[in-house]
Scaffold this motif. Structure first.
Motif, mmCIF file in Angstrom:
data_model
loop_
_atom_site.group_PDB
_atom_site.id
_atom_site.type_symbol
_atom_site.label_atom_id
_atom_site.label_comp_id
_atom_site.label_asym_id
_atom_site.label_seq_id
_atom_site.Cartn_x
_atom_site.Cartn_y
_atom_site.Cartn_z
ATOM 1 N N ASP A 101 -17.182 -81.660 107.067
ATOM 2 C CA ASP A 101 -18.506 -82.280 107.082
ATOM 3 C C ASP A 101 -19.580 -81.201 107.029
ATOM 4 O O ASP A 101 -19.276 -80.013 106.910
ATOM 5 C CB ASP A 101 -18.666 -83.200 108.300
ATOM 6 C CG ASP A 101 -18.603 -82.471 109.636
ATOM 7 O OD1 ASP A 101 -18.619 -81.223 109.658
ATOM 8 O OD2 ASP A 101 -18.527 -83.162 110.673
ATOM 9 N N ALA A 102 -20.844 -81.609 107.096
ATOM 10 C CA ALA A 102 -21.958 -80.669 106.996
ATOM 11 C C ALA A 102 -21.950 -79.629 108.112
ATOM 12 O O ALA A 102 -22.443 -78.516 107.938
ATOM 13 C CB ALA A 102 -23.279 -81.435 107.008
ATOM 14 N N LYS A 103 -21.348 -79.965 109.250
ATOM 15 C CA LYS A 103 -21.286 -79.032 110.375
ATOM 16 C C LYS A 103 -20.045 -78.148 110.323
ATOM 17 O O LYS A 103 -19.851 -77.298 111.170
ATOM 18 C CB LYS A 103 -21.322 -79.802 111.691
ATOM 19 C CG LYS A 103 -22.629 -80.531 111.910
ATOM 20 C CD LYS A 103 -22.603 -81.286 113.222
ATOM 21 C CE LYS A 103 -23.903 -82.047 113.414
ATOM 22 N NZ LYS A 103 -23.886 -82.833 114.651
ATOM 23 N N ASP A 135 -20.899 -76.034 97.741
ATOM 24 C CA ASP A 135 -21.338 -76.997 96.732
ATOM 25 C C ASP A 135 -20.900 -76.574 95.330
ATOM 26 O O ASP A 135 -21.580 -76.839 94.350
ATOM 27 C CB ASP A 135 -22.849 -77.204 96.806
ATOM 28 C CG ASP A 135 -23.249 -78.569 96.271
ATOM 29 O OD1 ASP A 135 -22.385 -79.468 96.259
ATOM 30 O OD2 ASP A 135 -24.418 -78.739 95.882
#
Length: 99
Positions: A75-77, A24
């Motif tokens: 992605d988040a994974k 992030d």
């Protein structure tokens, strides 16, 4: 030789994008060294190597030049995706990010 550089640059873009989204934060993007090869796996992990002249020549037979800016995202994974940058708007965003 130029094709390998383009492939490596695309790999670095992917690395920078994946780190930026994973942490992030926006990481500093660096240029690849001449002759360096970067591999990007579907699960988002990457590897680099400096092949010898023979291996480099073999890879160049399979290589195609990159004709425009490319982007990768995870992605988040952590699964890696290639972003479609075929539109003018997407190209502008890609080039803006790469500056």
């Amino acid at each position: 030789m130029h094709s390998i550089k383009f492939v490596l640059i695309a790999g670095l873009v992917g690395l920078s994008a994946s780190q930026a989204f994973a942490e992030d934060t926006m990481g500093a993007m660096t240029m690849m060294k001449g002759g360096q090869v970067t591999a990007i796996m579907p699960d988002g992990h990457m590897g680099t190597m400096m092949p010898d002249a023979k291996m480099s020549a073999e890879m160049m037979k399979m290589a195609k030049p990159i004709k425009h800016c490319m982007m990768m995202i995870t992605d988040a994974k952590g699964k890696a995706y290639m972003v479609d940058t075929s539109t003018k708007k997407a190209q502008a965003e890609c080039e803006k990010m790469a500056m």
